[in-house]
Design a protein around this motif. Structure first.
Motif, PDB file in Angstrom:
ATOM      1  N   LYS A 128      18.991  41.926   1.419  1.00 55.73           N
ATOM      2  CA  LYS A 128      18.106  40.820   1.816  1.00 55.73           C
ATOM      3  C   LYS A 128      17.594  40.021   0.635  1.00 55.73           C
ATOM      4  O   LYS A 128      17.454  40.535  -0.482  1.00 55.73           O
ATOM      5  CB  LYS A 128      16.895  41.371   2.589  1.00 55.73           C
ATOM      6  CG  LYS A 128      17.245  42.219   3.808  1.00 55.73           C
ATOM      7  CD  LYS A 128      17.999  41.455   4.871  1.00 55.73           C
ATOM      8  CE  LYS A 128      18.250  42.304   6.102  1.00 55.73           C
ATOM      9  NZ  LYS A 128      19.362  41.799   6.900  1.00 55.73           N
ATOM     10  N   PHE A 129      17.225  38.795   0.941  1.00 55.57           N
ATOM     11  CA  PHE A 129      16.618  37.899  -0.033  1.00 55.57           C
ATOM     12  C   PHE A 129      15.107  37.876   0.189  1.00 55.57           C
ATOM     13  O   PHE A 129      14.648  37.611   1.300  1.00 55.57           O
ATOM     14  CB  PHE A 129      17.195  36.496   0.166  1.00 55.57           C
ATOM     15  CG  PHE A 129      16.443  35.410  -0.556  1.00 55.57           C
ATOM     16  CD1 PHE A 129      16.331  35.415  -1.939  1.00 55.57           C
ATOM     17  CD2 PHE A 129      15.850  34.361   0.151  1.00 55.57           C
ATOM     18  CE1 PHE A 129      15.643  34.395  -2.597  1.00 55.57           C
ATOM     19  CE2 PHE A 129      15.158  33.349  -0.505  1.00 55.57           C
ATOM     20  CZ  PHE A 129      15.053  33.355  -1.876  1.00 55.57           C
ATOM     21  N   GLY A 130      14.359  38.177  -0.875  1.00 55.65           N
ATOM     22  CA  GLY A 130      12.913  38.141  -0.720  1.00 55.65           C
ATOM     23  C   GLY A 130      12.203  37.251  -1.724  1.00 55.65           C
ATOM     24  O   GLY A 130      11.181  36.656  -1.411  1.00 55.65           O
ATOM     25  N   ALA A 168      13.889  43.498  -2.363  1.00 52.17           N
ATOM     26  CA  ALA A 168      14.563  43.423  -1.056  1.00 52.17           C
ATOM     27  C   ALA A 168      16.080  43.394  -1.211  1.00 52.17           C
ATOM     28  O   ALA A 168      16.817  43.790  -0.307  1.00 52.17           O
ATOM     29  CB  ALA A 168      14.101  42.180  -0.294  1.00 52.17           C
ATOM     30  N   PRO A 219      10.122  52.038   9.217  1.00 58.48           N
ATOM     31  CA  PRO A 219      10.101  50.575   9.249  1.00 58.48           C
ATOM     32  C   PRO A 219       9.034  49.998  10.178  1.00 58.48           C
ATOM     33  O   PRO A 219       8.761  50.572  11.232  1.00 58.48           O
ATOM     34  CB  PRO A 219      11.487  50.183   9.776  1.00 58.48           C
ATOM     35  CG  PRO A 219      12.336  51.386   9.635  1.00 58.48           C
ATOM     36  CD  PRO A 219      11.415  52.565   9.706  1.00 58.48           C
ATOM     37  N   GLN A 220       8.489  48.882   9.757  1.00 57.64           N
ATOM     38  CA  GLN A 220       7.750  48.043  10.700  1.00 57.64           C
ATOM     39  C   GLN A 220       8.665  46.848  10.984  1.00 57.64           C
ATOM     40  O   GLN A 220       9.526  46.956  11.847  1.00 57.64           O
ATOM     41  CB  GLN A 220       6.375  47.684  10.140  1.00 57.64           C
ATOM     42  CG  GLN A 220       5.456  48.917  10.167  1.00 57.64           C
ATOM     43  CD  GLN A 220       4.020  48.620   9.790  1.00 57.64           C
ATOM     44  OE1 GLN A 220       3.487  47.552  10.024  1.00 57.64           O
ATOM     45  NE2 GLN A 220       3.360  49.603   9.196  1.00 57.64           N
ATOM     46  N   CYS A 221       8.526  45.755  10.238  1.00 59.70           N
ATOM     47  CA  CYS A 221       9.475  44.658  10.499  1.00 59.70           C
ATOM     48  C   CYS A 221      10.872  45.032  10.045  1.00 59.70           C
ATOM     49  O   CYS A 221      11.853  44.553  10.578  1.00 59.70           O
ATOM     50  CB  CYS A 221       9.020  43.366   9.834  1.00 59.70           C
ATOM     51  SG  CYS A 221       9.438  43.217   8.087  1.00 59.70           S
ATOM     52  N   GLY A 222      10.964  45.861   9.026  1.00 54.92           N
ATOM     53  CA  GLY A 222      12.263  46.359   8.583  1.00 54.92           C
ATOM     54  C   GLY A 222      12.926  45.572   7.476  1.00 54.92           C
ATOM     55  O   GLY A 222      13.908  46.022   6.888  1.00 54.92           O
ATOM     56  N   TYR A 223      12.390  44.399   7.171  1.00 53.83           N
ATOM     57  CA  TYR A 223      13.110  43.507   6.259  1.00 53.83           C
ATOM     58  C   TYR A 223      13.272  44.080   4.853  1.00 53.83           C
ATOM     59  O   TYR A 223      14.306  43.912   4.228  1.00 53.83           O
ATOM     60  CB  TYR A 223      12.381  42.158   6.190  1.00 53.83           C
ATOM     61  CG  TYR A 223      13.183  41.062   5.538  1.00 53.83           C
ATOM     62  CD1 TYR A 223      14.195  40.414   6.247  1.00 53.83           C
ATOM     63  CD2 TYR A 223      12.944  40.672   4.230  1.00 53.83           C
ATOM     64  CE1 TYR A 223      14.934  39.398   5.665  1.00 53.83           C
ATOM     65  CE2 TYR A 223      13.681  39.659   3.636  1.00 53.83           C
ATOM     66  CZ  TYR A 223      14.673  39.027   4.361  1.00 53.83           C
ATOM     67  OH  TYR A 223      15.407  38.014   3.772  1.00 53.83           O
ATOM     68  N   CYS A 224      12.255  44.781   4.389  1.00 58.56           N
ATOM     69  CA  CYS A 224      12.316  45.317   3.019  1.00 58.56           C
ATOM     70  C   CYS A 224      13.064  46.632   2.942  1.00 58.56           C
ATOM     71  O   CYS A 224      13.315  47.147   1.863  1.00 58.56           O
ATOM     72  CB  CYS A 224      10.897  45.551   2.500  1.00 58.56           C
ATOM     73  SG  CYS A 224      10.091  46.977   3.292  1.00 58.56           S
ATOM     74  N   CYS A 274       6.537  45.875   0.167  1.00 60.83           N
ATOM     75  CA  CYS A 274       6.581  45.916   1.624  1.00 60.83           C
ATOM     76  C   CYS A 274       5.317  45.234   2.114  1.00 60.83           C
ATOM     77  O   CYS A 274       4.220  45.741   1.941  1.00 60.83           O
ATOM     78  CB  CYS A 274       6.628  47.348   2.155  1.00 60.83           C
ATOM     79  SG  CYS A 274       6.538  47.375   3.962  1.00 60.83           S
ATOM     80  N   CYS A 331       4.514  44.640   5.188  1.00 60.52           N
ATOM     81  CA  CYS A 331       3.979  45.267   6.398  1.00 60.52           C
ATOM     82  C   CYS A 331       3.112  46.475   6.062  1.00 60.52           C
ATOM     83  O   CYS A 331       2.328  46.917   6.881  1.00 60.52           O
ATOM     84  CB  CYS A 331       5.097  45.717   7.320  1.00 60.52           C
ATOM     85  SG  CYS A 331       6.081  44.363   7.950  1.00 60.52           S
TER      86      CYS A 331
END
Ligand code: FES
Ligand code: FES
Lengths: 762, 151
Positions: free
Chosen positions: B37-39, B47, B96-101, B133, B135
């Protein structure tokens, strides 16, 4: 939350949405019954399955379907941004249904509120709004399954129950799978809603337990699909150079160097709204479209743009905050009045007068906005977006492209965080406009710098509180001045005071039994886009009020927890209507339906005192702080422990929360929201701030806009959920407001220094 | 544009790209591997973490021209069946919460465990501090790493 402007004024909307569900289902039932093959309906694929022939699917309503292979599919119609809602609402249906949770399939609904009801995932109201509809949706399906099985067996329906996606006959081994009843269901009329009975709370097996989120494994293996993860053939990637100051307009530009970057195809101007910027409009900008993200980024860097920076170009937020704080020394607009504060003040033995300041905050979701749009030859557009509010986005796109709502199809991906940012449709509109201009699918990709520079910020704020004590140390007067640029000012520059909705978030609903209360607001202008961030103005209000209460307790020589319990008074329902001139909005709910009950508040306070061992004799070098705050109809009390490490850095070894959110649906996700809320709030309290100079944001990435990292996180976060049969209320936002003052109060005890401004350093 | 041969998750991949294109965009845009992912694009958030020869690197800040012949592992290739002990622990602790990280978190944690199979709490914190993170899942991340390390 959009509800602060439109929805709060629109209180009947929720109940309207609720009733729609079953109206829609009758129509859809007929459609489904008449479908023989293929197609895509209600988000469910009709598939063929080899030798067994066609799989027939039955959907008693828009949220549930089961097919003849006994696959139960549940629709998640609210956006998943990390709260676990995509799991929690289906859990309720599955529990009512008696479905085998381990085999459930969850499908994300597209944005279509006519079909699914409200999808605005915000304001911590998904569970609150949909607990009953989900129960009914599941119960209706169960009712029909039982009718079908009972008819088959020639028994009374009361002899049957469901479990494991099967209907069972009591005291016998007879059972039939849901799938084997599909044919019978297809010809069965929908039941009279009055005949459908939901289960008792005590009968639930999933609701009230810890259930793992549906997407956990996909996330852990990199398969989960977020906004930027959809790939379409011939898709171009766009990066946009947006107005550096809100309201700025492009005078002229030279895109020659950008177009010379290998991979860059095109430059497209996006007309911005100017001033006011609006909550649902993109900023003015110049987009570089390229065949990959890197080329788009380099192309954007090569643009030469001459801007007319407009009226906000001299804006300095530090100066404004000072002026806001000063304005509280004047008389303001009275928003709540009880007794006579001035009289209390003139006869006071002691007066405390403190001003609390907080900065602007950016949401900084880990996933920067990324939206994909595919504008098609027939004038329709299909979108893939990490949107908290797909219906708003849909309408905004239809408006921006001049097409009808049905021509906009919006698919909702997972959201890499939302916190209110992804309610706004600006990125979605950008993608749609660019796809139309380019005649190819387009992904608009925001960078972190874009995200921090072009947010809808949580507004900075000054809160001055004057408290009076009489000769016997009683708290006799409370005068709070609340000043911050309002969310509404983003669309209407004439809105100079916080709205009733914003004040109802922890200010006008000050619950303590103080004989003289005056709450006032003062004017301030918005020079940027103001939005809502996780718990909204509760952040400002709880920080000020709960730090002040701690200071008052100290002045009175009483324990802050004892004081809170004492000043909440007898167990009763509070009503702020009279003292606010009928302006208290109670999060859009009728106060009769969701009362402000002092007894429930006292209970969470007592629980947190006990769980945190509040009265313990702490080892020296450690300190505890307390705060309690109700928000979004959920009662929360919090105790934070602090100490310093060998290098003098602040450590947060323990956090204790007690929460009463009514019926808890997925208790693991309640806990995770509190764990995350404490960490989120630690960032707000100690590391993050957005400031403006010359109208421009001075923070650019995670080096200058810092959020906490693992070593700064509270080490242990305990969440105590009060068992309750009250109506469920949300937990996404309520963890944040009380945490910050609890932390600040603990830090005071440790260091002897009160905290009046965020973010604070120790 | 230059041509490069990369070894990603044990497979050779040919790509042509500008030499300064970060590995992140090579993976995501050119190879359609979306797990990374891109953060932030600045090596500030983690990320985009992948392994280059078992070492955690931030792919957003690693130009393709500097990758060389090393083996790249992404979250998609960390285990064949998604059953790396960390992935299992992640599900068990419902991290995970949103999971993106989370892909980036797992990749950093995997590199840590490879190099230090039984890290102390302080070592976990030190190794993980480059991964943000928003979240707030840090505590569960820590517990999941400890669980995986104990197996
Ligand atoms: S995207 Fe690479 S470290 Fe943030
Ligand atoms: S789980 Fe959302 S950013 Fe980490």
């Amino acid at each position: 939350m959009k509800n602060f402007i439109p929805v709060f004024k629109d209180k009947n909307k929720a109940s309207e949405d609720r009733s729609k569900i079953f109206v829609a289902s009758r129509r859809d039932f007929l459609k489904i019954g008449s479908l023989a093959t293929g197609g895509f309906l209600l988000g469910v694929n009709f598939q063929c399955s080899g030798p067994k022939g066609e799989v027939v699917t039955f959907a008693p309503n828009v949220y549930i379907s089961f097919d003849s292979d006994n696959q139960v599919t549940l629709i998640a119609h609210r956006s998943e941004m990390g709260t676990g809602i995509r799991t929690s609402l289906p859990m309720i249906m599955a529990d009512e249904l008696g479905a085998d949770w381990s085999k459930i399939k969850i499908v994300q609904a597209e944005g279509d509120e006519d079909k699914y009801g409200n999808q605005n995932t915000d304001g911590s109201f998904s569970v609150r709004m949909f607990f009953e509809p989900m129960r009914k949706a599941g119960a209706t399906a169960r009712h029909m399954l039982i009718q079908a099985a009972a008819a088959k067996w020639g028994v009374d329906p009361s002899e049957c129950y469901t479990e494991n996606s099967e209907v069972h006959l009591k005291e016998s081994r007879k059972k039939v799978t849901f799938g084997d009843l599909v044919q019978d269901l297809l010809v069965m009329p929908l039941p009279d809603p009055a005949a459908v009975k939901t289960k008792e709370l005590s009968e639930y097996k999933l609701v009230g337990t810890d259930v793992a989120i549906y997407d956990a494994k996909d996330i852990a293996t990199g398969k989960a699909v977020f906004g930027a993860d959809v790939d379409l053939p011939n898709m171009q990637i766009a990066m946009i150079a947006r107005s550096p100051v809100v309201g700025a307009k492009i005078i002229s530009y030279n895109d020659a160097k950008a177009l010379a970057v290998p991979g860059v195809n095109q430059v497209v101007k996006i007309e911005g709204a100017g001033i006011p910027p609006g909550l649902d409009k993109p900023l003015e900008g110049l987009a570089v479209l390229a065949s990959n993200t890197w080329a788009a980024k380099k192309g954007r860097e090569a643009l030469e743009i001459e801007w007319d920076l407009g009226p906000n170009q001299d804006y300095n937020s530090t100066a404004q905050l000072e002026a806001m704080a000063k304005s509280t020394l004047q008389n303001g607009k009275v928003r709540r009045e009880r007794g006579n504060f001035n009289a209390a003040k003139s006869s006071a033995a002691k007066t405390l007068d403190k001003t609390f300041k907080i900065p602007f905050y950016a949401h900084a979701t880990m996933e920067p906005i990324a939206v994909i749009a595919d504008y098609k030859g027939d004038g329709s557009v299909e979108i893939w977006a990490p949107s908290q509010h797909p219906q708003w986005a849909r309408g905004a796109v239809a408006g921006a492209l001049g097409i009808e709502l049905p021509q906009v199809k919006i698919n909702v991906t997972l959201l890499g965080g939302g916190f209110g940012r992804k309610s706004k449709p600006d990125g979605v509109i950008e993608a749609a406009l660019l796809s139309k201009a380019a005649k190819t699918p387009v992904r608009v990709q925001w960078t972190r710098e874009d995200d921090l520079h072009h947010d809808f910020y949580h507004s900075h704020s000054a809160q001055r509180i004057v408290a009076t004590l009489d000769g016997s140390g009683n708290l006799t007067g409370w005068n709070q001045h609340s000043v911050f640029p309002a969310i509404g000012a983003t669309g209407n520059p004439d809105e100079l005071h916080p709205s009733d909705g914003e004040l109802g978030l922890g200010c006008t609903d000050f619950p303590f039994d103080v004989p003289n209360i005056r709450i006032e607001t003062h004017e301030s202008k918005a020079h940027t886009r103001i939005g809502w961030l996780r718990s909204v103005s509760n952040i400002n209000h709880a920080f000020a009020a709960q730090c002040m209460m701690d200071e008052i307790a100290e002045a009175r020589g009483v324990d802050p927890i004892q004081q809170a319990i004492e000043l909440l008074g007898e167990d009763r329902d509070l009503n702020f209507a009279e003292e606010t001139g009928g302006k208290y909005e109670n999060y859009g709910e009728k106060i009769e339906d969701f009362p402000w009950n002092t007894g429930r508040m006292k209970k969470v306070i007592q629980a947190v005192a006990e769980k945190s061992n509040w009265s313990q004799n702490l080892a020296s070098g450690k300190a505890l702080g307390f705060a309690a705050h109700k928000s979004f109809l959920t009662y929360v009390a919090c105790v934070v422990m602090v100490e310093k490490d060998a290098n003098g850095n602040l450590i947060i070894p323990e956090v204790h929360y007690a929460v009463d959110c009514g019926v808890g649906v997925n208790t693991d996700r309640i806990k995770s929201q509190f764990e995350g809320g404490a960490q989120f709030a630690t960032s707000l309290a100690m590391t993050s701030a957005i400031t403006f100079d010359k109208g421009q944001v001075q923070q650019h990435n995670f080096d200058s806009y810092q959020i906490i990292r693992m070593p700064q996180s509270p080490k242990k976060i305990e969440v105590h959920i009060i068992p309750s049969t009250e109506k469920p209320t949300g937990v996404g936002e309520p963890p944040v407001p009380p945490y910050i003052p609890a932390l600040a109060n603990a830090v005071y005890k440790l260091t002897g220094k009160r905290i009046y401004e965020l973010p604070f350093k120790v | 544009m230059e041509n490069y041969t990369l070894t990603i998750n044990g497979k050779k991949q040919e790509v042509s790209a500008e030499p300064d294109m970060p590995l992140l965009w090579v993976l995501r845009d050119l190879l359609n591997m979306k797990g990374t992912k891109f953060g932030c694009g600045q090596a500030l958030c983690g990320a985009c973490t992948v392994h280059l020869d078992d070492v955690a690197v931030r792919s957003c800040s690693l130009p393709i021209s500097e990758v060389g012949a090393g083996n790249i592992t992404t979250i998609e290739g960390l285990s064949e069946k998604g059953d790396h002990p960390l992935q299992e622990a992640w599900v068990e602790h419902v991290v995970p919460q949103c999971g993106y990280c989370q892909g980036g978190q797992i990749m950093t944690a995997a590199a840590l465990l490879k190099q230090n199979p039984t890290p102390s709490e302080a070592e976990i914190e030190a190794a993980m501090q480059g991964n943000l993170c928003r979240c707030g899942t840090y505590n569960r991340i820590k517990s999941a790493i400890q669980t995986a390390a104990s197996r």
